[in-house]
Design a protein around this motif. Sequence first.
Motif, mmCIF file in Angstrom:
data_model
loop_
_atom_site.group_PDB
_atom_site.id
_atom_site.type_symbol
_atom_site.label_atom_id
_atom_site.label_comp_id
_atom_site.label_asym_id
_atom_site.label_seq_id
_atom_site.Cartn_x
_atom_site.Cartn_y
_atom_site.Cartn_z
ATOM 1 N N MET A 1 1.045 -1.131 -0.005
ATOM 2 C CA MET A 1 -0.100 -0.004 0.054
ATOM 3 C C MET A 1 0.861 1.183 0.069
ATOM 4 O O MET A 1 0.538 2.212 -0.682
ATOM 5 N N PHE B 1 0.703 4.019 -2.902
ATOM 6 C CA PHE B 1 0.456 5.436 -2.509
ATOM 7 C C PHE B 1 1.652 6.376 -2.760
ATOM 8 O O PHE B 1 1.301 7.548 -3.335
ATOM 9 N N TYR C 1 0.852 9.555 -5.275
ATOM 10 C CA TYR C 1 1.202 10.562 -4.813
ATOM 11 C C TYR C 1 2.078 11.522 -5.772
ATOM 12 O O TYR C 1 2.098 12.715 -6.035
ATOM 13 N N TRP D 1 2.995 14.136 2.098
ATOM 14 C CA TRP D 1 3.228 12.530 1.973
ATOM 15 C C TRP D 1 3.523 11.997 3.466
ATOM 16 O O TRP D 1 2.997 10.638 3.643
#
Length: 67
Positions: A13, A17, A21, A52
């Motif tokens: 994940m 991500f 991002y 982030w």
Amino acid sequence: MSAHVRKLIGTIMLLIFMVLYLAIAAAIGSGRISEANGFAQFAYFLIAGLLWVIPAALLIRWMARPD
């Protein structure tokens, strides 16, 4: 859920991500922000460069949770 499974899922994940991002932040940075003044560019890249960390830290905290 065991710690090993949580770490595997969390790692996958986190990688997904980060790729998404990065793509979104780069698209915004090379689009409208490139036409803005120097202060606006600095502010955008400062915020985008640090934003982030919050979701990544939450995900890492979930991954490190004891069984």
